[in-house]
Design an enzyme around this catalytic site. Sequence first.
Site, mmCIF file in Angstrom:
data_model
loop_
_atom_site.group_PDB
_atom_site.id
_atom_site.type_symbol
_atom_site.label_atom_id
_atom_site.label_comp_id
_atom_site.label_asym_id
_atom_site.label_seq_id
_atom_site.Cartn_x
_atom_site.Cartn_y
_atom_site.Cartn_z
ATOM 1 N N ARG A 164 0.846 -1.193 0.000
ATOM 2 C CA ARG A 164 0.000 0.000 0.000
ATOM 3 C C ARG A 164 0.882 1.244 0.000
ATOM 4 N NH1 ARG A 164 -3.594 -2.368 -1.641
ATOM 5 N NH2 ARG A 164 -5.671 -2.735 -0.798
ATOM 6 N N HIS A 190 -0.965 0.669 -9.583
ATOM 7 C CA HIS A 190 -1.688 -0.239 -8.675
ATOM 8 C C HIS A 190 -2.204 -1.441 -9.483
ATOM 9 C CE1 HIS A 190 -4.005 -0.482 -4.646
ATOM 10 N NE2 HIS A 190 -3.926 -1.691 -5.183
HETATM 11 P P1 NDP Z 1 -2.193 -11.278 4.831
HETATM 12 O O1 NDP Z 1 -3.146 -10.731 5.812
HETATM 13 O O2 NDP Z 1 -2.328 -12.686 4.383
HETATM 14 O O3 NDP Z 1 -0.687 -11.119 5.394
HETATM 15 C C1 NDP Z 1 -0.231 -9.935 5.989
HETATM 16 C C2 NDP Z 1 1.199 -10.166 6.451
HETATM 17 O O4 NDP Z 1 1.705 -8.929 6.975
HETATM 18 C C3 NDP Z 1 1.310 -11.208 7.583
HETATM 19 O O5 NDP Z 1 2.496 -11.964 7.427
HETATM 20 C C4 NDP Z 1 1.422 -10.329 8.833
HETATM 21 O O6 NDP Z 1 2.123 -10.920 9.915
HETATM 22 C C5 NDP Z 1 2.227 -9.169 8.269
HETATM 23 N N1 NDP Z 1 2.066 -7.986 9.130
HETATM 24 C C6 NDP Z 1 0.940 -7.296 9.413
HETATM 25 N N2 NDP Z 1 1.201 -6.300 10.282
HETATM 26 C C7 NDP Z 1 2.517 -6.389 10.568
HETATM 27 C C8 NDP Z 1 3.374 -5.657 11.417
HETATM 28 N N3 NDP Z 1 2.931 -4.644 12.174
HETATM 29 N N4 NDP Z 1 4.670 -6.036 11.482
HETATM 30 C C9 NDP Z 1 5.133 -7.064 10.743
HETATM 31 N N5 NDP Z 1 4.367 -7.807 9.905
HETATM 32 C C10 NDP Z 1 3.064 -7.468 9.837
HETATM 33 O O7 NDP Z 1 -2.219 -10.279 3.602
HETATM 34 P P2 NDP Z 1 -2.031 -10.608 2.054
HETATM 35 O O8 NDP Z 1 -0.727 -11.307 1.867
HETATM 36 O O9 NDP Z 1 -3.260 -11.220 1.497
HETATM 37 O O10 NDP Z 1 -1.936 -9.111 1.446
HETATM 38 C C11 NDP Z 1 -0.958 -8.192 1.871
HETATM 39 C C12 NDP Z 1 -1.282 -6.799 1.345
HETATM 40 O O11 NDP Z 1 -1.000 -6.716 -0.045
HETATM 41 C C13 NDP Z 1 -2.760 -6.395 1.423
HETATM 42 O O12 NDP Z 1 -3.097 -5.947 2.722
HETATM 43 C C14 NDP Z 1 -2.836 -5.283 0.404
HETATM 44 O O13 NDP Z 1 -2.586 -4.032 1.025
HETATM 45 C C15 NDP Z 1 -1.714 -5.598 -0.568
HETATM 46 N N6 NDP Z 1 -2.224 -5.937 -1.903
HETATM 47 C C16 NDP Z 1 -1.843 -5.168 -2.969
HETATM 48 C C17 NDP Z 1 -2.261 -5.469 -4.232
HETATM 49 C C18 NDP Z 1 -1.825 -4.647 -5.402
HETATM 50 O O14 NDP Z 1 -2.448 -4.733 -6.471
HETATM 51 N N7 NDP Z 1 -0.774 -3.849 -5.291
HETATM 52 C C19 NDP Z 1 -3.133 -6.619 -4.501
HETATM 53 C C20 NDP Z 1 -3.473 -7.372 -3.320
HETATM 54 C C21 NDP Z 1 -3.029 -7.025 -2.071
HETATM 55 P P3 NDP Z 1 1.573 -12.282 10.622
HETATM 56 O O15 NDP Z 1 1.854 -13.381 9.623
HETATM 57 O O16 NDP Z 1 2.416 -12.410 11.836
HETATM 58 O O17 NDP Z 1 0.119 -12.076 10.874
HETATM 59 C C1 OXD Z 2 -6.067 -5.468 -3.110
HETATM 60 C C2 OXD Z 2 -5.611 -4.551 -4.134
HETATM 61 O O1 OXD Z 2 -5.993 -5.147 -1.930
HETATM 62 O O2 OXD Z 2 -5.985 -4.701 -5.304
HETATM 63 O O3 OXD Z 2 -6.504 -6.585 -3.470
HETATM 64 O O4 OXD Z 2 -4.830 -3.654 -3.854
#
Ligand code: NDP
Ligand code: OXD
Length: 311
Positions: A226, A274
């Site tokens: 993000r 994005h």
């Molecule tokens: P998940 O919820 O599966 O995983 C999130 C990960 O981030 C977990 O490993 C979590 O740790 C870690 N995390 C969260 N907070 C912290 C913190 N404070 N410190 C360290 N690690 C942290 O999310 P996804 O993998 O499904 O997606 C990740 C992000 O990708 C989404 O939230 C979105 O913003 C972004 N995204 C972007 C897209 C794009 O088109 N650019 C498309 C899709 C998603 P833990 O394992 O310990 O819980």
């Molecule tokens: C998502 C994105 O969060 O598209 O899936 O960014």
Amino acid sequence: MGKVLLSVGDIEADDWLRGLSLEHDVVMNVDQQSAQEIKYAVVWKPEHGTLAKLPNLEVIFSVGAGVDHILSDPQLPDVPIVKVVSENLTQHVTEYVVWRVLDHHRQGALYREQQRAGLWSEKPQRPAQEVSVGIMGLGQLGRSAGLALKHLGFRINGWSRTSQQVDGITSYHGDADLTPFLNDTDILVILLPLTPETEGIINYELLSRLRRLPAYPGPVLINAGRGKLQREPDILKALTDGTIQQATLDVFEEEPLPARSPLWGLPNLVVTPHAAGMSDPNHLVPAMLRQMAAYERSGDLGPVIDRTLGY
Ligand code: NDP
Ligand code: OXD
């Protein structure tokens, strides 16, 4: 059976509407009558206050994997938010990360520049086995991207909030592990959610802690998480003074990236709009319909967002 509110902002709504309408009455605008009847909301960046107008809303379905666009609504009603888990979306983001890692690693920008200049000059190439890719966010997307890069021979480090064990990935977690993780990372990939804890985490000081090997041009940053995870003036500075050598940004503090942003013109930065992941209604709508049916039958929703954590 209640109605579904579909509110997907700047995303093309036709396929979402067609798919959801197979099993539900779908509305795209809320009036006094429909407000009472809406049970489910399928949303991307809903206008703040919209969901608060729905007294019988039971479940929110996010169109994106990130839910910061929903949680930022100060009037958000206290109903579950279903977490998107889609192989199709995971595959898209994995492809994107592999593409950007390989392009930076194999000196794509340099060779494209040489081609424009009509220059034939082969450069030394470090093998993947000597390069550490560090992934911040070892969730659904981070794991998949990490394992794909592992197959290509890269050394993979992952950093998460809690301890995660993934075969082939060296795992770090929490504040205490952040410095060792960064000190062992050449290519930093960001796949974190935006939460109060992660906002602004990608700043100059953090980028200064990345590994700098003598015979290697310098660290690389790839952010597909993000935009508000990053401090853009810091990235500009780091790319300009050599703290990092190259970057790819898919997400920005303000989207679309404003024309006035100096990031557009940086020669060592790749900007994508994005586009890393695409929420495809052909895959997500059937999953949502199944989740709605399961909820009707047994109250089961599958994975939901933990609001206290913000993801
Ligand atoms: P998940 O919820 O599966 O995983 C999130 C990960 O981030 C977990 O490993 C979590 O740790 C870690 N995390 C969260 N907070 C912290 C913190 N404070 N410190 C360290 N690690 C942290 O999310 P996804 O993998 O499904 O997606 C990740 C992000 O990708 C989404 O939230 C979105 O913003 C972004 N995204 C972007 C897209 C794009 O088109 N650019 C498309 C899709 C998603 P833990 O394992 O310990 O819980
Ligand atoms: C998502 C994105 O969060 O598209 O899936 O960014």
